[in-house]
Design a protein around this motif. Structure first.
Motif, short mmCIF file in Angstrom:
data_model
loop_
_atom_site.label_atom_id
_atom_site.label_comp_id
_atom_site.label_asym_id
_atom_site.label_seq_id
_atom_site.Cartn_x
_atom_site.Cartn_y
_atom_site.Cartn_z
N LYS A 128 46.31 32.75 31.72
CA LYS A 128 47.04 33.85 31.09
C LYS A 128 46.47 34.14 29.70
O LYS A 128 46.32 35.31 29.31
CB LYS A 128 48.52 33.48 30.99
N ARG A 129 46.11 33.11 28.97
CA ARG A 129 45.55 33.29 27.63
C ARG A 129 44.19 33.99 27.71
O ARG A 129 43.88 34.88 26.89
CB ARG A 129 45.41 31.94 26.93
N TYR A 144 43.22 36.03 30.10
CA TYR A 144 43.54 37.40 30.51
C TYR A 144 43.96 38.26 29.31
O TYR A 144 43.43 39.36 29.11
CB TYR A 144 44.64 37.34 31.57
N THR A 145 44.87 37.74 28.49
CA THR A 145 45.37 38.53 27.36
C THR A 145 44.27 38.75 26.32
O THR A 145 44.18 39.82 25.72
CB THR A 145 46.58 37.84 26.70
N THR A 146 43.42 37.74 26.11
CA THR A 146 42.32 37.88 25.15
C THR A 146 41.38 39.01 25.56
O THR A 146 40.97 39.83 24.73
CB THR A 146 41.53 36.57 25.03
N LYS A 206 43.06 42.41 24.97
CA LYS A 206 43.20 42.73 23.54
C LYS A 206 41.86 43.15 22.93
O LYS A 206 41.82 43.98 22.01
CB LYS A 206 43.77 41.52 22.80
N ILE A 261 49.47 44.94 25.54
CA ILE A 261 50.00 44.21 26.69
C ILE A 261 51.53 44.21 26.61
O ILE A 261 52.12 43.70 25.66
CB ILE A 261 49.45 42.78 26.73
N TYR A 282 53.82 43.93 32.35
CA TYR A 282 52.54 43.58 32.94
C TYR A 282 52.58 42.23 33.67
O TYR A 282 51.63 41.87 34.36
CB TYR A 282 51.44 43.51 31.87
#
Length: 334
Positions: free
Chosen positions: A194-195, A197-199, A202, A208, A212
């Protein structure tokens, strides 16, 4: 600060020392209510059982324990097989301990019946249990959290980089509205994927939003039901693509969108993790990340042996995954 003793636990609980001892050893002589109360008091005052590791240092059992609440599924089959073969090659036996009861699991860990242990149980072996393992100098390799010390090591997949790379691949295909199906909450792989993916999102300036994220729990049925409930009434915007925390969730997601009348990958791209066997036969074949599971098992044994036999300090080792490109993801049609 004075170290808590068994006498302190007994005094706090208002029982005898023998009752405390029986409770902490899960004896049937003590009622469940009393056991639970004593265990809670022991945890609160940070009592550590007096086990000095002499039996462990003697290394007489020639046995390694693998501790988990489950060994079902593709991952565990490959992992346990690789651990068993590497231990057999070195003249060691393997004892698999599967128990969902936290007290029973901890009792086995602290029993000193093994020369070393390999742990995959983020839920039942928490911070307190790790503290007990460390204080009792039990040679341990964790597969579900990033730890290292004098007697503790970890061998993990680089789930952050894999999550990042997989999301960047979808972005490269022209997708921006990318959702994420989460696995079990607070597990290492889920949080790191998940980290990553978010990076990746961004970096391209995507905001985000809470919408989502889906709950998948690493299970096909859970992911299927969450996708169906979210989009059944047509009130939510359909994403360009979805990153699922594992292949089972990805397959559940694809089945749900098919039920809702959408096609993968024509309408939505879906990717997963683990490269389970069915991923190459499913329709569409699944784009996923293949992790070196057998390598993880072998390295866990190698590192454990270094700590046990050579007094090597613990290490934290991250293994890289590989994206397997198949049919479930394609370029976005503008």
């Amino acid at each position: 600060m004075k170290k808590a003793t068994i006498k302190d636990v007994a005094k706090e609980a208002g029982v005898s020392i023998s009752t405390v001892s029986n409770a902490l050893n899960n004896s049937p002589l003590v009622s469940e209510d009393t056991k639970n109360r004593i265990i809670q008091i022991a945890e609160n005052i940070k009592y550590v059982p007096n086990m000095n590791g002499k039996m462990l240092k003697a290394r007489k059992s020639m046995t390694v324990g693998v501790f988990s609440s489950s060994v079902s599924g593709h991952y565990f089959y490959i992992l346990v097989d690789s651990v068993f073969k590497e231990l057999r090659r070195r003249g060691f036996g393997l004892n698999i301990v599967i128990n969902k009861d936290k007290r029973a699991l901890l009792s086995n860990v602290l029993s000193k019946n093994f020369d070393g242990i390999i742990v995959f149980d983020n839920e039942r072996v928490g911070e307190h249990e790790v503290e007990l393992i460390v204080q009792n100098q039990i040679k341990t390799v964790f597969l579900d959290r990033d730890l290292n010390g004098a007697d503790v090591s970890s061998v993990l997949f680089d789930s952050y980089k894999s999550g990042y790379d997989l999301t960047k691949y979808l972005i490269h295909l022209g997708h921006k509205r990318i959702y994420f199906i989460e696995g079990e909450e607070n597990t290492y792989d889920n949080l790191e994927r998940k980290r990553g993916y978010t990076t990746a999102l961004k970096e391209i300036g995507v905001e985000i939003k809470e919408e989502y994220f889906f709950k998948g729990m690493f299970e096909e049925s859970y992911a299927y039901n969450d996708v169906i409930s979210r989009f059944r009434l047509g009130n939510s915007q359909i994403p360009d693509a979805i990153v699922a925390a594992n292949d089972y969730s990805a397959i559940g997601c694809i089945k749900a969108f098919s039920r809702l009348g959408y096609r993968v990958p024509e309408d939505i791209s879906v990717v997963g993790f683990d490269d389970i066997e069915v991923a190459r036969y499913f329709t569409p074949t699944l784009t996923t990340v293949r992790n070196p599971i057998a390598r993880q098992g072998i390295r866990a044994v190698e590192i454990l042996m270094d700590m046990m036999n050579n007094d090597m300090p613990g290490v934290s080792e991250h293994l890289a995954g590989e994206i397997i490109y198949r049919d479930s993801a394609k370029a976005k049609v503008l």
